[in-house]
Design a protein around this motif. Structure first.
Motif, PDB file in Angstrom:
ATOM      1  N   UNK A  75      47.350  44.491  29.791  1.00  0.00           N
ATOM      2  CA  UNK A  75      47.864  43.775  30.962  1.00  0.00           C
ATOM      3  C   UNK A  75      47.605  44.545  32.246  1.00  0.00           C
ATOM      4  N   UNK A  76      47.605  45.881  32.168  1.00  0.00           N
ATOM      5  CA  UNK A  76      47.332  46.676  33.371  1.00  0.00           C
ATOM      6  C   UNK A  76      45.920  46.389  33.880  1.00  0.00           C
ATOM      7  N   UNK A  77      44.957  46.281  32.965  1.00  0.00           N
ATOM      8  CA  UNK A  77      43.592  45.958  33.377  1.00  0.00           C
ATOM      9  C   UNK A  77      43.514  44.534  33.925  1.00  0.00           C
ATOM     10  N   UNK A  78      44.279  43.638  33.323  1.00  0.00           N
ATOM     11  CA  UNK A  78      44.269  42.254  33.789  1.00  0.00           C
ATOM     12  C   UNK A  78      44.674  42.147  35.254  1.00  0.00           C
ATOM     13  N   UNK A  79      45.501  43.094  35.713  1.00  0.00           N
ATOM     14  CA  UNK A  79      45.987  43.061  37.099  1.00  0.00           C
ATOM     15  C   UNK A  79      45.214  44.025  38.000  1.00  0.00           C
ATOM     16  N   UNK A  80      44.042  44.444  37.565  1.00  0.00           N
ATOM     17  CA  UNK A  80      43.278  45.447  38.307  1.00  0.00           C
ATOM     18  C   UNK A  80      42.182  44.815  39.155  1.00  0.00           C
ATOM     19  N   UNK A  81      41.720  45.532  40.177  1.00  0.00           N
ATOM     20  CA  UNK A  81      40.607  45.022  40.982  1.00  0.00           C
ATOM     21  C   UNK A  81      39.348  44.793  40.158  1.00  0.00           C
ATOM     22  N   UNK A  82      39.116  45.638  39.149  1.00  0.00           N
ATOM     23  CA  UNK A  82      37.883  45.512  38.378  1.00  0.00           C
ATOM     24  C   UNK A  82      37.889  44.256  37.510  1.00  0.00           C
ATOM     25  N   UNK A  83      39.026  43.885  36.970  1.00  0.00           N
ATOM     26  CA  UNK A  83      39.088  42.640  36.224  1.00  0.00           C
ATOM     27  C   UNK A  83      38.841  41.451  37.160  1.00  0.00           C
ATOM     28  N   UNK A  84      39.418  41.525  38.361  1.00  0.00           N
ATOM     29  CA  UNK A  84      39.179  40.477  39.361  1.00  0.00           C
ATOM     30  C   UNK A  84      37.685  40.363  39.665  1.00  0.00           C
ATOM     31  N   UNK A  85      37.016  41.481  39.809  1.00  0.00           N
ATOM     32  CA  UNK A  85      35.582  41.472  40.119  1.00  0.00           C
ATOM     33  C   UNK A  85      34.779  40.888  38.957  1.00  0.00           C
ATOM     34  N   UNK A  86      35.159  41.258  37.740  1.00  0.00           N
ATOM     35  CA  UNK A  86      34.438  40.737  36.582  1.00  0.00           C
ATOM     36  C   UNK A  86      34.649  39.239  36.430  1.00  0.00           C
ATOM     37  N   UNK A  87      35.873  38.789  36.704  1.00  0.00           N
ATOM     38  CA  UNK A  87      36.166  37.366  36.566  1.00  0.00           C
ATOM     39  C   UNK A  87      35.463  36.533  37.640  1.00  0.00           C
ATOM     40  N   UNK A  88      35.237  37.140  38.798  1.00  0.00           N
ATOM     41  CA  UNK A  88      34.612  36.404  39.901  1.00  0.00           C
ATOM     42  C   UNK A  88      33.121  36.706  40.047  1.00  0.00           C
ATOM     43  N   UNK A  89      32.595  37.556  39.157  1.00  0.00           N
ATOM     44  CA  UNK A  89      31.168  37.853  39.176  1.00  0.00           C
ATOM     45  C   UNK A  89      30.723  38.738  40.321  1.00  0.00           C
ATOM     46  N   UNK A  90      31.617  39.570  40.829  1.00  0.00           N
ATOM     47  CA  UNK A  90      31.277  40.453  41.952  1.00  0.00           C
ATOM     48  C   UNK A  90      31.049  41.877  41.451  1.00  0.00           C
ATOM     49  N   UNK A  91      30.142  42.576  42.103  1.00  0.00           N
ATOM     50  CA  UNK A  91      29.907  43.989  41.781  1.00  0.00           C
ATOM     51  C   UNK A  91      30.318  44.917  42.921  1.00  0.00           C
ATOM     52  N   UNK A  92      30.605  44.349  44.108  1.00  0.00           N
ATOM     53  CA  UNK A  92      30.999  45.153  45.265  1.00  0.00           C
ATOM     54  C   UNK A  92      32.174  44.474  45.969  1.00  0.00           C
ATOM     55  N   UNK A  93      33.253  45.224  46.170  1.00  0.00           N
ATOM     56  CA  UNK A  93      34.422  44.705  46.885  1.00  0.00           C
ATOM     57  C   UNK A  93      35.035  45.807  47.739  1.00  0.00           C
ATOM     58  N   UNK A  94      35.712  45.376  48.815  1.00  0.00           N
ATOM     59  CA  UNK A  94      36.393  46.330  49.681  1.00  0.00           C
ATOM     60  C   UNK A  94      37.677  45.688  50.194  1.00  0.00           C
ATOM     61  N   UNK A  95      38.800  46.435  50.061  1.00  0.00           N
ATOM     62  CA  UNK A  95      40.090  45.939  50.523  1.00  0.00           C
ATOM     63  C   UNK A  95      40.739  46.962  51.452  1.00  0.00           C
ATOM     64  N   UNK A  96      41.360  46.491  52.500  1.00  0.00           N
ATOM     65  CA  UNK A  96      42.322  47.285  53.276  1.00  0.00           C
ATOM     66  C   UNK A  96      43.672  46.987  52.642  1.00  0.00           C
ATOM     67  N   UNK A  97      44.300  47.977  52.015  1.00  0.00           N
ATOM     68  CA  UNK A  97      45.444  47.690  51.147  1.00  0.00           C
ATOM     69  C   UNK A  97      46.673  47.213  51.908  1.00  0.00           C
ATOM     70  N   UNK A  98      46.749  47.456  53.227  1.00  0.00           N
ATOM     71  CA  UNK A  98      47.887  46.964  54.001  1.00  0.00           C
ATOM     72  C   UNK A  98      47.563  45.685  54.775  1.00  0.00           C
ATOM     73  N   UNK A  99      46.417  45.119  54.509  1.00  0.00           N
ATOM     74  CA  UNK A  99      46.043  43.852  55.142  1.00  0.00           C
ATOM     75  C   UNK A  99      46.886  42.737  54.505  1.00  0.00           C
ATOM     76  N   UNK A 100      47.734  42.088  55.264  1.00  0.00           N
ATOM     77  CA  UNK A 100      48.621  41.059  54.689  1.00  0.00           C
ATOM     78  C   UNK A 100      47.868  39.873  54.100  1.00  0.00           C
ATOM     79  N   UNK A 101      46.606  39.685  54.499  1.00  0.00           N
ATOM     80  CA  UNK A 101      45.830  38.556  53.970  1.00  0.00           C
ATOM     81  C   UNK A 101      45.040  38.945  52.718  1.00  0.00           C
ATOM     82  N   UNK A 102      45.018  40.265  52.384  1.00  0.00           N
ATOM     83  CA  UNK A 102      44.208  40.734  51.253  1.00  0.00           C
ATOM     84  C   UNK A 102      44.963  40.534  49.941  1.00  0.00           C
ATOM     85  N   UNK A 103      44.210  40.292  48.875  1.00  0.00           N
ATOM     86  CA  UNK A 103      44.811  40.206  47.551  1.00  0.00           C
ATOM     87  C   UNK A 103      45.369  41.578  47.165  1.00  0.00           C
ATOM     88  N   UNK A 104      46.535  41.596  46.524  1.00  0.00           N
ATOM     89  CA  UNK A 104      47.190  42.846  46.180  1.00  0.00           C
ATOM     90  C   UNK A 104      47.057  43.132  44.673  1.00  0.00           C
TER      91      UNK A 104
END
Length: 392
Positions: A75-104
């Protein structure tokens, strides 16, 4: 960053572990002015017990490496950025962790505790059809700069990551080779194979205390039991094998429901010490096998028979040109297996040869002289003086 490129190449050619590669890479980026506070690298592997190795470097604590077991809740992996990337087919992502519009994601809390403000994530695929479980690596970077990593800093990291991935892949393949050899042929044999002892018929004569263990009644039980018997057999084999390693021996071979193990006699370990270690391993194996039977109350109990002998054996490569086995052969191996076959008729769970009994750290008693199949002369056999102490 030419110097860092050269360093990565050097590590790829001569480096020994991914953890040192990652921490050295992070520290050199910091030395060049990049305000990193956390770098993470995940490597799936092919291992009977470990599913993935995670490497975390932080500016506050340095490097931490953890092996994640197959049984660990995913479940920890299920809630991780890398699982999100694999599910959405992305290999590169960047987040500002305090951005209120960014996925947490849960890991962002770890980044915040380290004083991080962003999360740069990259996935690299290895695409090796011969080792599909070595899918690739996931790596992330977090900086303390309030505005996050600058575009030129991200570009610099991206320019170095293919080299880093290639170096990590080389190290992973080597680690995989070592781990598989250790698991499937044994620690000592695996190291011998890697050192070049690979020619058929090549080996050496060693003197060792030998342990031969076998489950009494398993064959008849296997005729009537279903596939769940395999899980039970694993428990019994573990009860035999783990004590061998704990007392300095090595399992040479699993033979159905039995184990052949050796405790080599060396300059550092005398015959008395090797025989004593084999005896301690036998005692522990009997106790743990009894524990398995108690754990499976209501099922047919399986008794463990053990023979201990000491002698010279040939240790080396044996087999066909395309399929070799690194194991031991010789009269001593034959003799210990013949001794174990007498346990049932002697109604005794442990049988010792004179060569082991004479070095036993516990009192023994004679079982008389017996003829072993294929052995020209009779042998005097022994067991522990109070054998009930060792058997249930």
């Amino acid at each position: 960053m030419a110097n860092l490129e050269d360093w990565i190449i050097e590590q790829g050619l001569r480096g020994t572990d991914v953890g040192s590669l990652l921490s050295g890479f992070a520290e050199q980026l910091v030395a060049e002015g990049m305000p990193l506070v956390r770098v993470y690298l995940a490597l799936p592997t092919v291992n009977p017990t470990i599913r993935v190795y995670t490497h975390v470097w932080t500016r506050s604590a340095g490097l931490m490496v953890e092996g994640v077991s197959h049984e660990r809740n995913e479940r920890a992996f299920d809630r991780s950025p890398f699982n999100h990337m694999m599910q959405t087919g992305q290999t590169s992502c960047y987040w500002r962790i305090d951005d209120p519009t960014a996925q947490q994601f849960d890991v962002f809390e770890d980044v915040r505790r380290e004083g991080g403000a962003d999360y740069l994530a990259r996935l690299f695929s290895f695409d090796n059809t011969s080792a599909p479980d070595l899918r690739g690596i996931g790596i992330s970077f977090s900086s303390s700069r309030p505005e996050g990593l600058q575009p030129e800093q991200i570009a610099g990291i991206d320019g170095l990551l293919p080299l880093l991935g290639l170096a990590a892949y080389r190290m992973t393949l080597f680690d995989l080779t070592v781990a598989m050899l250790d698991t499937y042929v044994g620690l000592s044999a695996g190291r011998r194979v890697l050192s070049g002892e690979i020619r058929r018929g090549f080996g050496t004569t060693v003197t060792a205390a030998l342990l031969f263990a076998d489950l009494r009644g398993f064959t008849s039980l296997a005729d009537t039991a279903g596939m769940d018997l395999i899980a039970r057999l694993d428990q019994h084999l573990e009860a035999m094998a783990d004590p061998v390693a704990e007392h300095g021996g090595e399992v040479l071979k699993f033979m159905g429901d039995g184990v052949l193990a050796a405790f080599p006699i060396t300059e550092e370990r005398s015959r008395e010490s090797a025989c004593a270690a084999a005896i301690r391993a036998a005692r522990t194996a009997l106790d743990r096998n009894d524990a398995v039977n108690r754990l499976r109350a209501g099922e047919t109990p399986l008794s463990l028979d053990i023979a201990l002998h000491c002698g010279d054996v040939f240790y080396g490569n044996i087999g066909a040109a395309g399929r070799l086995d690194f194991t031991v052969i010789g009269p001593a191996v034959n003799e210990v297996s013949r001794m174990e076959a007498l346990c049932s008729s002697l109604d005794c769970s442990v049988v010792l040869s004179d060569s082991v009994a004479s070095a036993s750290p516990v009192p023994v008693r004679s079982l008389g002289r017996h003829r072993l199949r294929g052995i020209a002369t009779e042998r005097e056999l022994f067991t522990f003086a109070s054998v009930s102490v060792w058997t249930a």
